[in-house]
Write a protein that holds these residues in place. Structure first.
Motif, PDB file in Angstrom:
ATOM      1  N   PHE B  48       0.693  -1.402  -0.314  1.00 51.70           N
ATOM      2  CA  PHE B  48      -0.002  -0.187   0.216  1.00 51.70           C
ATOM      3  C   PHE B  48       0.884   0.903   0.430  1.00 51.70           C
ATOM      4  CE2 PHE B  48      -2.755   3.548   2.351  1.00 51.70           C
ATOM      5  CZ  PHE B  48      -3.576   3.285   1.244  1.00 51.70           C
ATOM      6  N   PRO B  78     -12.444  -4.751  -7.056  1.00 44.03           N
ATOM      7  CA  PRO B  78     -11.403  -4.777  -6.696  1.00 44.03           C
ATOM      8  C   PRO B  78     -11.130  -5.187  -5.597  1.00 44.03           C
ATOM      9  CG  PRO B  78     -13.167  -2.641  -5.973  1.00 44.03           C
ATOM     10  CD  PRO B  78     -13.110  -3.989  -6.709  1.00 44.03           C
ATOM     11  N   ASN B  79      -9.679  -6.039  -4.769  1.00 45.51           N
ATOM     12  CA  ASN B  79      -9.438  -5.987  -3.867  1.00 45.51           C
ATOM     13  C   ASN B  79      -9.487  -7.718  -3.413  1.00 45.51           C
ATOM     14  OD1 ASN B  79      -8.401  -3.303  -3.572  1.00 45.51           O
ATOM     15  ND2 ASN B  79     -10.662  -3.073  -1.940  1.00 45.51           N
ATOM     16  N   ASN B  97      -2.702  -1.478  -7.367  1.00 42.35           N
ATOM     17  CA  ASN B  97      -1.885  -0.701  -6.831  1.00 42.35           C
ATOM     18  C   ASN B  97      -0.216  -0.635  -7.183  1.00 42.35           C
ATOM     19  OD1 ASN B  97      -1.590   1.332  -5.066  1.00 42.35           O
ATOM     20  ND2 ASN B  97      -1.061   0.663  -3.641  1.00 42.35           N
ATOM     21  N   ARG B 143      -3.943  10.206  -4.236  1.00 42.08           N
ATOM     22  CA  ARG B 143      -3.768   9.310  -5.841  1.00 42.08           C
ATOM     23  C   ARG B 143      -2.799   7.979  -5.718  1.00 42.08           C
ATOM     24  NH1 ARG B 143      -4.643  13.706  -8.546  1.00 42.08           N
ATOM     25  NH2 ARG B 143      -2.873  13.872  -8.914  1.00 42.08           N
ATOM     26  N   ALA B 144      -2.018   7.867  -4.663  1.00 35.37           N
ATOM     27  CA  ALA B 144      -1.118   7.510  -4.263  1.00 35.37           C
ATOM     28  C   ALA B 144      -1.408   5.976  -3.029  1.00 35.37           C
ATOM     29  CB  ALA B 144       0.255   7.217  -3.586  1.00 35.37           C
ATOM     30  N   ALA B 145      -2.239   6.285  -2.662  1.00 36.05           N
ATOM     31  CA  ALA B 145      -2.934   5.655  -1.587  1.00 36.05           C
ATOM     32  C   ALA B 145      -3.981   4.539  -2.356  1.00 36.05           C
ATOM     33  CB  ALA B 145      -4.238   6.028  -0.708  1.00 36.05           C
ATOM     34  N   GLY B 146      -4.706   4.211  -1.872  1.00 35.85           N
ATOM     35  CA  GLY B 146      -6.333   2.938  -2.116  1.00 35.85           C
ATOM     36  C   GLY B 146      -6.065   2.020  -3.074  1.00 35.85           C
ATOM     37  N   LEU B 147      -6.277   0.887  -3.346  1.00 36.35           N
ATOM     38  CA  LEU B 147      -5.996  -0.353  -3.484  1.00 36.35           C
ATOM     39  C   LEU B 147      -6.190  -0.880  -4.868  1.00 36.35           C
ATOM     40  CD1 LEU B 147      -6.044  -2.534  -0.226  1.00 36.35           C
ATOM     41  CD2 LEU B 147      -4.103  -1.992  -0.540  1.00 36.35           C
ATOM     42  N   GLY B 148      -7.540  -0.923  -5.056  1.00 35.71           N
ATOM     43  CA  GLY B 148      -7.662  -1.180  -6.182  1.00 35.71           C
ATOM     44  C   GLY B 148      -9.321  -0.425  -6.734  1.00 35.71           C
ATOM     45  N   ALA B 149      -9.109  -0.729  -8.094  1.00 39.69           N
ATOM     46  CA  ALA B 149     -10.428   0.786  -8.423  1.00 39.69           C
ATOM     47  C   ALA B 149     -11.924   0.060  -8.247  1.00 39.69           C
ATOM     48  CB  ALA B 149      -9.601   1.566  -9.374  1.00 39.69           C
TER      49      ALA B 149
ATOM     50  N   GLY C 264      -8.773  -0.218   1.331  1.00 37.95           N
ATOM     51  CA  GLY C 264      -8.980   1.016   0.351  1.00 37.95           C
ATOM     52  C   GLY C 264      -9.713   0.767  -0.700  1.00 37.95           C
ATOM     53  N   LEU C 265      -9.551   1.792  -1.689  1.00 43.06           N
ATOM     54  CA  LEU C 265      -9.951   2.464  -3.270  1.00 43.06           C
ATOM     55  C   LEU C 265      -8.748   3.450  -4.100  1.00 43.06           C
ATOM     56  CD1 LEU C 265     -13.893   1.536  -2.581  1.00 43.06           C
ATOM     57  CD2 LEU C 265     -12.545   0.188  -3.655  1.00 43.06           C
ATOM     58  N   PRO C 267      -8.851   6.516  -5.650  1.00 40.12           N
ATOM     59  CA  PRO C 267      -9.877   7.680  -5.668  1.00 40.12           C
ATOM     60  C   PRO C 267     -11.176   8.019  -6.130  1.00 40.12           C
ATOM     61  CG  PRO C 267      -7.966   8.866  -5.627  1.00 40.12           C
ATOM     62  CD  PRO C 267      -7.796   7.636  -5.548  1.00 40.12           C
ATOM     63  N   LYS C 287      -6.738   7.404   2.643  1.00 34.91           N
ATOM     64  CA  LYS C 287      -6.169   5.859   2.675  1.00 34.91           C
ATOM     65  C   LYS C 287      -6.516   5.665   1.352  1.00 34.91           C
ATOM     66  CE  LYS C 287      -4.584   3.614   5.687  1.00 34.91           C
ATOM     67  NZ  LYS C 287      -4.622   2.558   6.606  1.00 34.91           N
TER      68      LYS C 287
END
Lengths: 94, 976, 417, 181
Positions: B48, B78-79, B97, B143-149, C264-265, C267, C287
């Motif tokens: 992450f 996602p995820n 990610n 933008r750097a954070a988060g996992l899938g979309a 987490g996703l 944005p 996050k």
């Protein structure tokens, strides 16, 4: 949470709606002093522990219930019909 | 790569799927992870924070690394844990990610910056200049954070929810769970067995265990066959029990069709509510890692996971595998690897006294102190304290001991208890009422022990249920003791990861302690330890141990770890199943709905109902024209409107009158039979609850009308008053809203219309203004009320709902003949504003009877709900904002609702606001806008010019305060 | 140590060995000028402003658990000043202005993000009510914009505009509204108070309030008796129990409010959105987790956890409003104990006992109030007079009916919520 | 003269059939709500005398297809079938509800499973035998449900919600049928 309605048996929380402390049953007389009405309407013991509160079997038999319940553990200790509780309280007053 | 063996994959059914655009083949029974490992894929994700390359780490839902995005378009998910997702033909998985690709991720630069990005660094910087936070820092971080979309497209898949009931819920189907289910089922208990995995059996599917001298899987199959044959057992696989709630309620998520290429009409997932009288928690245990330097390389995985891949999926995750542990799991893993023909590079056991089998490159009392291989493990460095050795390996299996899967026992607030011998937390006693932990979930780790404990737990549950267990022998199985020497962290050069996904290292936890985040909750929140998608399942205990060490306390003194629902993440679509689109709340339709649609009326929501807004005609310039026309119908001819949505409550009983006197602030016992009266209802807090008419149909029979919006609330209120406050009154009520279709027939020609319709003409003496009674229409008994919400001579006629559609059509046709027609909500609103009649725009919950000019309706002669509270000094008097009419000083002046009112020369600030506009309309009768509103001391300010300001819509205008009744103030038209 | 990018750089180059404690862990002194019962956001902020604005530094904050462990650490992090009624208007406006300078003031990045809030409305009547509130916000000097349906669509294209049960008519947009990192707010105030000499005493439960001749003299705690000239009860959901030690019954019921966060996703939601008809509000954390919640569970509770029906109702609201959210997975749920007042607005007042102050009744809106509440409570404690921004938060308003602030119009009596 | 044509609540919506399961509208019948004044004892006698029906115990019903009494709440019942004799009104509030309910029948294999997707009450035969009555929720709606056979239930919901009723039950039927086998 599951509540045992005296008529319908144990039912899921989603069938019930909540009103608040069972002290709502002890409505003062019309001419009672304002302090008594203030206490009735607003002030609460709000206990962390056993409390008695009013629930309505809204998606069921439409009974108002007095549920004795622990506000910390959510354990339910008793469930009575509000009508019975109110009538009993009247008897006791006489 | 794939090896020989008798796992749970079907080698006759190859399955083709893709990962990051490349096509691979696996077999039915494979997970995405096992199939990728079988194809030699080690790199499966990025972390992450530092975007470090990662491989699969576990074989279950607790996987922190191998999270992927599955599917495309609206199906994009996602995820997804590659360790849980079963492959199906055509499955498309993508890494996430990372940018531009998994192997070349630009944000892995974060890894180089890691000295500056330690625990809580962001609390200490990005503060200057202030405006840069929203503009620069935050967007970059986001933008750097988060996992899938998410795809951004609506989730159109099917989901559902369901209820189930049982005597005993068994969570988990390993040896304890199966034994518990079997024991309870044989005793006749109603049993539900939930298993998160796609196969029942728990660890028995993943170990080379034997039961009763045969492969354990044979026993599993035999037990399942018996359970399946019993009518009192429900077997639910792919079902994760996600939460324990009050009074034996459990939430569970079933993956119904996530493993299917074409689900058809199946829901993807079902969210279950299980009401269980008792529960055996046989959820097993999770193996925990060891925090040694650079322990996050792709190729490093849990030893138990490795054995799952080996035995269940027949996959060797490496060609040269090293094993590192602090318990006998390490030795077992090495032996299993050897038996499977996989080269064991090293067997490293941290216990100096460990007994290790011969034939391995074995190290006792040794530790792995370093690893190499950025994109995949290449070598490990083993230290015995006295010497160090670099050993080539492409896979390292790690076992730091076991943590019982006790999460559900924490869901009601209980804290687990530390056990020094097992170096693990165990479930607290009676943590969840009715829940009995069993087997590995309570720290019993041998197969024989689990079988026995499952049976014991079932017996305990049966006893509580009043059932008796049938005598039966326990199957024979291994009773190997579990011994573990705690090993939480291995010192050395390089970072040692605790929370892999969130990139929390031993150093971060130590730094938190150094900064006085000594409470475990503080440490968690400061470092984000345990807040990743596994919620600390892999890392919490280890991190706690590191914190204990850093603060010089024992683990129990440092704190406990706790867990909240859900046990594993639950999709919003499953838990909210059925609510998409119109499913959020029931839709209520009047009997005139189809006719209104046919006339092209836009339908608007009124509570749960739909009502026509207006009736457009060809050539209309807009809704206003239609509205004006419909107002004209009522003012000049006759209009028809469906008013069935108003609540109608039938009240009967010897004490009906006394009851109504108590719930209304005005008096109903004095109302004559066959007459209607306007009634105002207060809440006990002295403010207005609702208003409406109430008709006396007989001596002990009333019909109360409520507003559409408050019908349910009023019914509940009446039930409360009757049952709880006035139980001595003999009165009962029932809603008849649904039984009657009711239509307003309003306007000077309403009488003519009714005379043409009714079986007998309207008898003026029986139906004076505010009269009511029975009539017949085409032989159908109906009720007629001479009431008006428009200020015109008007009636409401009610027929049983089956005739509603027919009557409405007839009424509208007759009205049209008379130069009128149907009118909608827009016109209804204009008609009532012109007459100063209030709705919930005015009785919005904060108004008192005094405020709306009805203070005198609160009868002095009797008690009623709300009377005492309404006498408080603050609920009346000149400081109150009271109902007024407003008309613009200039005819084109606008009076938008929501505008505030000010004295003419005061600036429009909060301190100067003296009121506001609640309802506004263009009055076709007067040719300009009119409004209702509230103004401080308003009734005494009639004639005064005040300033109306609507900042939002740029309106500032002068208006004259006036009586709220704009038309026919003495009511002649209504009464005439 | 002052926090800055340079400090982060310097420490990074030297192994992060120089970071000191955010706050001390002092032993309680025998006596203080002011004792604050409750080390949550409001208590910590009160202590901070007592020291900073009034120079009163001989202050102890007594916390029975760890600081920031109550509602300040379990909420949906929304910060706004979009109230409609006098009393609330000026107070939340005051609080938002403090938020806007908070990072510089505290030298702590609380990640206050003014990303905007949209309150959706779903009928003409609701639009009128929103307009009234928006105009009140502007009257107060705050910002509000009334968006029509297309205006909302431009900002939130992913809502269901075609098939939703309660169609979107528009929204009230409050650009200065947003979110903040909840824990950081508690820690920032704690660090700031500590640096000004305030003693933060954790694991110290108050077991009694000492009153002599109508005047408070100190408290009894699990770590001994502590004297104090003034005592402030700032105990949120536990206010009832604390006040009972002073012989008071409060107009407070403690209720449970659940909140949820997803995995987490990347944005996908840039503002805070509230869906009134569904009692639903949502934002996305830095996050990447979608943070959202709904209405109370609607029963009195101290369990800090809720039940399924309300949780499901929240998910249902999410699905009807923004069906693109379906495949997001709820990672964690939690419950806070809300100190519900009869009219839904707080109480900041003196009591009938000299030197004893009361701060409670924050209902489900306490987080955004933290700086404001601390600031005005400190003012009240220091001067004995209410701050200009908090003159209406009187305890006696329920008895008199004067100045009730029932924003929702559901009633100014507990059981009517 | 007017002519009023009657329309049933589910006209145009039913029947719906999926894989052996059917949802049909029950034939229109008189439905009256009886709410006893002060205790149900006399009312029970009167009901027995007038319509040959016992007063239903909580959660139960009495009678057979053409005349039934369904428990509806404390001292309340729904009388289905006959037009109540006027004498009953001496003992109870008597209210015509014939047009207030959407009254449908769900039958076929898996009917229990269909309702298990919507109703938070154990409706399996062991807990809810033939003739049992529950006032409960059907997804978001209030409903009255009674079992009429091994694989059949009658459901009463508000007339105005007929469309939602049919939608919710049909969707659950599809789901159950798809998951078979």
């Amino acid at each position: 949470m599951r509540i045992t309605c005296p008529y319908c048996g144990t039912r899921d929380l989603r069938e019930f709606s909540y009103r608040g402390a069972a002290s709502d049953l002890e409505r003062p007389d019309a001419e009672a002093p304002p302090e008594e009405w203030h206490a009735y309407l607003h002030l609460r013991d709000n206990p962390a522990g056993v409390t008695r509160d009013l629930w309505y079997h809204e998606m069921g038999c439409a009974s108002w219930l007095v549920v004795t319940r622990n506000t910390v553990t959510h354990e339910i200790l008793a469930c009575d019909l509000a009508r019975d509780v109110a009538l009993k309280a009247r008897e006791a007053k006489r | 790569m794939r090896i020989d063996g008798a796992g749970l994959i079907n080698r006759n059914k190859p399955v083709t799927f893709s990962f990051d655009g490349r096509s691979y083949q696996g077999f039915e029974g494979d997970t995405l992870a096992s199939a990728l490992l079988a194809n030699g894929v080690r790199l499966m994700g990025r972390s992450f924070k530092y975007h470090r390359p990662r491989g699969v780490f576990t074989a279950g839902s607790e996987e922190p690394n191998a999270l992927m995005t599955v599917g495309r378009g609206a199906a994009q998910t996602p995820n997804v844990r590659a360790t849980v997702q079963e492959i199906y033909e055509g499955l498309e998985a993508r890494s996430q990610n990372r940018w531009p690709s998994l192997s070349a991720d630009l944000l892995s630069v974060n890894d180089l910056l890691s000295p500056f990005l330690g625990a809580g660094f962001y609390y200490k910087t990005f503060m200057w200049p202030r405006s840069f936070w929203e503009k620069l820092y935050e967007p970059v971080i986001r933008r750097a954070a988060g996992l899938g979309a998410l795809s951004g497209a609506p989730d159109t898949a099917r989901y559902d929810r369901a209820y189930a009931f049982c005597d005993l819920l068994v969570v988990g189907s390993g040896p304890s769970g199966l034994m518990a289910a079997l024991t309870a089922a044989r005793a006749g208990a109603d049993v539900i067995l939930c298993e998160e995995d796609s196969a029942f059996g728990g660890r028995l599917n993943s170990e080379a265990e034997e039961i009763d001298g045969a492969p354990a899987r044979d026993w599993v199959q035999a037990v399942l066959a018996e359970l399946d044959s019993l009518p009192n057992v429900r077997l639910m696989k792919r079902t994760t029990v996600t939460g324990a709630y009050d009074q034996g309620t459990y939430g569970a998520l079933q993956r119904v069709a996530l493993h299917m290429a074409d689900p058809g009409d199946r829901p993807l997932e079902t969210f279950w509510h299980i009401a269980a009288k008792a529960c055996v928690l046989a959820a097993g245990a999770l193996e925990r890692p060891i925090a040694f330097p650079m322990n996050d390389r792709p190729g490093v995985m849990m030893a138990s996971a490795l054995r799952s891949y080996l035995h269940r999926f027949n996959v060797a995750p490496g060609k040269r595998v090293a094993v590192f542990g602090n318990n006998d799991g390490a030795r077992q893993t090495a032996e299993d690897l050897r038996a499977a023909g996989v080269e064991v590079a090293a067997l490293v056991d941290s216990r100096p006294e460990a007994e290790l089998p011969v034939g391995f490159n074995a190290f006792k009392g040794a530790q792995v102190i370093h690893t190499k291989g950025y994109m995949g493990l290449k070598s490990i460095t083993v230290s015995t304290g006295s010497r160090e050795e670099v050993i080539e390996a492409d896979c390292l299996a790690v076992s730091g001991g076991w943590n019982p899967t006790l999460h559900l026992t924490c869901h009601m607030g209980a804290r687990p208890v530390w056990d020094e011998t097992l170096a693990a937390f165990l479930p607290a006693e009676k943590s969840v009422p009715g829940m009995i932990p069993a087997g590995a979930a309570k720290g019993i780790f041998s197969t024989a022990g689990c079988l026995a404990d499952g049976q014991r737990a079932a017996k305990e549950a049966l006893k509580a249920l009043g059932l008796k267990a049938k005598a039966s022998d326990l199957p024979a199985a291994s009773d190997a003791p579990y011994s573990v020497a705690p090993l939480w962290q291995v010192p050395g050069k390089g970072r040692a990861w605790l929370d892999f996904q969130n990139d929390v290292t031993v150093k971060d936890v130590k730094q938190a302690a150094q900064e006085n985040f000594r409470s475990v909750e503080h440490m968690k929140r400061y470092t984000t330890q345990g807040m990743a998608t596994d919620q600390g399942k892999n890392s919490n205990v280890g991190a706690l141990a590191v914190l204990a060490d850093a603060t010089g306390r024992g683990i129990p003194e440092t704190g406990t770890t706790t867990f909240r629902p859900p046990f594993a993440p639950v999709s919003i679509a499953a838990m909210g199943a059925g609510a998409r689109g119109k499913g959020f709340a029931p839709e209520r339709f009047t009997t005139s709905h189809a006719a209104n649609i046919a006339r092209g009326a836009p339908m608007i929501e009124a509570g749960l109902w739909y009502r026509p807004s207006y009736f457009p005609r060809p050539g209309d310039a807009g809704w206003q024209e239609a509205c004006n026309r419909e107002v004209g119908f009522v003012r000049n001819a006759v209009g028809v409107c469906d008013v069935s949505t108003l609540g109608k409550i039938d009240i009967q009983g010897p004490d009906a009158a006394a009851f109504l006197d108590f719930v209304y602030c005005n008096t109903f016992s004095t109302l004559k039979e066959g007459r209607v009266r306007y009634g105002l209802m207060l809440r006990e807090d002295g403010h207005v609850m609702d208003d409406g008419t109430c008709a006396r149909l007989g001596e002990t029979h009333y019909l109360m009308t409520t507003t559409t919006a408050a019908a349910g609330q009023v019914m509940k209120h009446l039930e409360f008053v009757s049952q709880a406050l006035r139980p001595e009154l003999d009165v009962s009520f029932t809603s008849v809203t649904e039984h009657w279709a009711q239509f307003a027939v309003a306007g000077p020609k309403s009488r003519a219309l009714l005379d043409s319709l009714l079986d007998a003409p309207v008898d003026e003496s029986a139906f004076p203004f505010m009269g009511c009674g029975a009539v017949t229409v085409a032989g159908v008994p109906a009720r007629l009320f001479r009431i008006s919400f428009s200020g015109e001579h008007a009636y409401e006629i009610a027929v049983p709902a089956r005739y509603g559609a027919a009557l409405y059509g007839d009424l509208v046709a007759r009205a049209e003949v008379l130069g009128g027609g149907a009118y909608g909500m827009e016109a209804l609103n204009v008609l009532r504003i012109e007459k100063g009649f209030i709705t919930h725009a005015e009785i919005h919950g904060r108004t008192t009877a005094f405020d709306i000019g009805m203070g005198r309706m609160v009868s002095a002669r009797k008690d009623c709900i709300g009377k005492a509270a309404s006498r408080r000094e603050g609920l009346s008097g000149p400081e109150r904002e009271q109902l007024v009419g407003l008309r613009p000083v200039l005819p084109e002046g606008r009076l938008p609702a929501g505008a505030h009112l000010f004295s003419e020369n005061r600036p429009p600030t909060r301190e100067n606001s003296e009121g506001y506009v609640t309802s506004t309309c263009f009055s076709p009768s007067l040719g300009h806008e009119i409004a209702l509103g509230f103004l401080k001391n308003g009734p005494l300010r009639r004639g005064e010019v005040v300033k109306l300001v609507d900042h939002l819509r740029g309106v500032e205008t002068l208006c004259t305060v006036c009586d709220p009744v704009f038309i026919d103030p003495d009511g002649g038209r209504m009464r005439g | 140590m002052r926090f800055s990018a340079w400090q982060v750089l310097k420490e990074g180059l030297t192994g992060n060995r120089g970071w000191g404690a955010h706050w001390r862990d002092p032993e309680p002194k025998p006596a203080y000028d002011v004792i604050i019962i409750g080390g949550g956001g409001h208590g910590l902020a009160t202590a901070y402003y007592l020291a900073k604005e009034h120079g009163i530094t001989n202050v102890a904050v007594l916390e029975k658990g760890y600081i920031g462990g109550g509602n300040v650490g379990r909420n949906t992090t929304i910060v706004r000043a979009n109230y409609g009624l006098p009393g609330n208007s000026e107070f939340y406006s005051h609080s938002l202005k403090l938020w806007e300078g908070l990072e510089a003031d505290l030298n702590y990045n609380v990640m206050h993000s003014q990303r905007g809030i949209i309150n959706l409305f779903h009928s003409d009547g609701a639009r009128d009510a929103a307009a009234r509130r928006g105009n009140a916000m502007i009257n107060q000097g705050d910002d509000a914009v009334l968006l029509d349906r297309e205006g909302v669509r431009a900002m939130l294209p992913f809502l269901d505009y075609d098939n939703i049960r309660f169609p979107v008519y528009g929204g009230l947009y409050h650009a200065r509204g947003g979110t903040a990192r909840h824990d950081a707010v508690a820690w920032g105030f704690a660090r700031g108070a500590d640096r000004r000499g305030v003693d933060l005493i954790q694991n110290c439960e108050v077991t009694g309030i000492d009153i002599e001749q109508g005047r408070v003299t100190g408290v009894q705690t699990t770590r001994g008796a502590i004297k104090a000239k003034k005592v402030a009860m700032v105990a949120a959901g536990r206010s009832g129990q604390v006040a009972a030690m002073a012989g008071m019954r409060l107009p407070i019921e403690s209720h449970i409010l659940q909140a949820f966060v997803t995995e987490g996703l990347k944005p996908c939601l840039d503002t805070v959105v509230t869906f009134g008809m569904g009692h639903f509000y949502i934002s996305q954390s830095d996050k990447g987790g979608l943070v959202f919640g709904g209405d109370l569970d609607f029963y009195a509770s101290y369990a800090a956890r809720g039940n399924l029906p309300q949780a499901e109702h929240v998910m249902e609201a999410a699905m009807t409003l923004m069906p693109m959210i379906g495949k997001a997975r709820v990672l964690r749920s939690w419950g806070g104990i809300m100190d519900m007042s009869p009219d839904g607005s707080p109480i900041i007042d003196t009591t009938h006992i000299d030197g004893l102050f009361l701060n409670c009744g924050w209902c489900y809106g306490g987080f955004k109030a933290v700086p404001g509440s601390g600031h005005v409570t400190a003012h009240l404690i220091a001067t004995g007079r209410p701050h200009a921004a908090a003159t209406k938060y009187r305890l006696d308003r329920f008895a008199t009916g004067i100045g009730l602030m029932d924003e929702e119009g559901t009633g100014s009596q507990h059981n009517l919520h | 003269m007017a002519e009023l044509i009657a329309k049933t609540p589910c006209a145009g919506l039913l029947p719906v059939r999926h894989g052996g399961l059917s949802l049909t509208e029950c034939a229109p019948t008189a439905i009256h709500h009886l709410a006893a004044y002060r205790g149900a004892a006399q009312l029970g006698v009167a009901l027995e005398k007038a319509h040959g029906l016992g007063w239903p115990a909580p959660g139960r019903s009495t009678g057979a297809a053409s005349a039934r009494a369904l428990w509806f709440g404390p001292d309340q019942a729904l009388l289905l079938g006959p037009m109540p004799v006027a004498a009953l009104a001496r003992h109870c509030a008597l209210t015509d509800q014939s047009d207030g309910w959407a009254h449908v029948c769900l039958s076929g294999p898996g009917a229990e499973e269909v309702l298990a997707r919507l109703v938070p009450v154990d409706l399996r035969a062991g807990a809810f035998p033939e003739g049992a009555v529950a006032r409960t929720a059907l997804f978001h709606m209030s409903a009255l449900i009674t079992r009429t056979g091994a694989e059949s239930f009658e459901i009463f919901a508000f007339r105005s919600m007929a469309r939602t009723l049919v939608h919710d039950v049909s969707e659950a039927m599809k789901s159950v049928v798809a998951q078979r086998g």
